[in-house]
Design a protein around this motif. Sequence first.
Motif, short mmCIF file in Angstrom:
data_model
loop_
_atom_site.label_atom_id
_atom_site.label_comp_id
_atom_site.label_asym_id
_atom_site.label_seq_id
_atom_site.Cartn_x
_atom_site.Cartn_y
_atom_site.Cartn_z
N PHE A 42 0.82 -1.21 0.00
CA PHE A 42 0.00 0.00 0.00
C PHE A 42 0.86 1.26 0.00
CE2 PHE A 42 -2.97 -3.28 1.25
CZ PHE A 42 -4.01 -2.99 0.38
N GLY A 43 2.03 1.17 0.61
CA GLY A 43 2.96 2.30 0.55
C GLY A 43 3.32 2.63 -0.89
N ILE A 44 3.69 1.59 -1.65
CA ILE A 44 4.08 1.80 -3.04
C ILE A 44 2.88 2.32 -3.85
CG2 ILE A 44 4.66 0.59 -5.18
CD1 ILE A 44 6.71 -0.93 -3.77
N LEU A 45 1.71 1.71 -3.63
CA LEU A 45 0.52 2.13 -4.39
C LEU A 45 0.19 3.60 -4.10
CD1 LEU A 45 -1.80 -0.99 -4.26
CD2 LEU A 45 -0.24 -0.25 -6.06
N CYS A 46 0.26 3.99 -2.83
CA CYS A 46 -0.03 5.39 -2.47
C CYS A 46 0.98 6.32 -3.14
CB CYS A 46 0.04 5.59 -0.96
SG CYS A 46 -1.35 4.86 -0.11
N LYS A 47 2.26 5.92 -3.10
CA LYS A 47 3.29 6.76 -3.71
C LYS A 47 3.04 6.90 -5.21
CE LYS A 47 6.04 8.52 -0.73
NZ LYS A 47 7.30 8.13 -0.14
N ILE A 48 2.73 5.78 -5.89
CA ILE A 48 2.48 5.83 -7.34
C ILE A 48 1.28 6.73 -7.63
CG2 ILE A 48 1.75 4.50 -9.36
CD1 ILE A 48 3.36 2.21 -8.36
N TRP A 49 0.25 6.56 -6.81
CA TRP A 49 -0.95 7.38 -6.98
C TRP A 49 -0.60 8.87 -6.87
CZ3 TRP A 49 -5.56 7.13 -8.90
CH2 TRP A 49 -6.51 8.09 -8.54
N LYS A 50 0.23 9.18 -5.86
CA LYS A 50 0.65 10.55 -5.65
C LYS A 50 1.44 11.07 -6.86
CE LYS A 50 3.20 12.75 -2.02
NZ LYS A 50 3.95 12.44 -0.79
N TYR A 51 2.40 10.24 -7.33
CA TYR A 51 3.20 10.65 -8.49
C TYR A 51 2.29 10.89 -9.69
CZ TYR A 51 7.23 8.62 -6.00
OH TYR A 51 8.19 8.30 -5.10
#
Lengths: 239, 114
Positions: free
Chosen positions: A19-28
Amino acid sequence: MLSTLYTFFAYFAIVIFVFGILCKIWKYAIIPNPLKIPLTPAPTNAIGVVIRMILDVAFFKSLFNSNKFTWLGGVALHLALLVVVASHIRFFISPVPEPIMLLQTFLQSIGMFIGLLFIMPIVYLFIRRVWVDRTRFISIFADYFVLILLFLIGLSGITMKYLIRPDLAAVKTFILGLTSFCPAPIPTNPIFITHFTLILILLIYFPFSKLMHSSGIFFSPTRNQIDNPREKRHVNPWG
Amino acid sequence: MNKLIAILIVLMFGAVLLSPFVVNVISGGKATPDLVLPTTGKCVKDTEYMRANHMDLLKKARVKAVRDGVRTKDSSLKNCQTCHVRRDEFCDKCHHFVGVKPECFECHYFPTGK
């Protein structure tokens, strides 16, 4: 007791990681680009951008253009990472897929080298970081931490392969147990527990670290923009 | 439009990261190799040691036989066969399970029961 602890620790780490990676990708992905700033010479159409991206992601072309020594270490480390991760797939899927089996047969035939291929670039990049004045000046704790963490993971992996072996079947039972939500006891081999702990630390650390360059590269405006500011007007989303 | 692409990327990434869980939950993740164990006899070393390190014994025996010409009876494939009669019910089970391919059986005969 130890098994329960590690089962919770593992799920915690995986949840943070995914979920950390998904949130970061979403943010990017949703952050708008105020400016058209492709690094020239840049491709003038979408296919060109895809080709540029592939060259950058697979062969580190920009790094090659800027520094051949760093490029050598970087390519070696990332290739080794790819092979190491691929050869770990055999612990996550039962029965082992045929391509992984072929890779495994090949790796067995070259023996020790793959572990060294993983360790040596890390040492090389560490020495570079300490040795080169400019790099040492801009290096912070996080830069060393990632290298040391990967080094220890590689070292414990090699130790397990050649010196203090765990019961591999028990290791796979444990991993399959985790991934099918029927937890099995953790193997008692201390080196395996060390290796596993370090991996979980890496997973938790990953989304908050510079390791996010793995997904961030796809969103860097200097690389993913098409050089067509005259043909198509770029409007600043908040301008 | 941008948001749509972002959703697609996030979904794809999520699918890749979670694929081992999906595969193993659906397939039930057959979690242990079901060995056929001999009921009598005693191994040359204890089970825990053999599970992790049996290849060391075999490799040492190989070096001794090939380099020094000394044939050891204890840690020879033939001695294994006295209790573990069939390869497909013992050796192969774990080897297939964890995905290792030992070179022993490319030359040495070990009955598979076929």
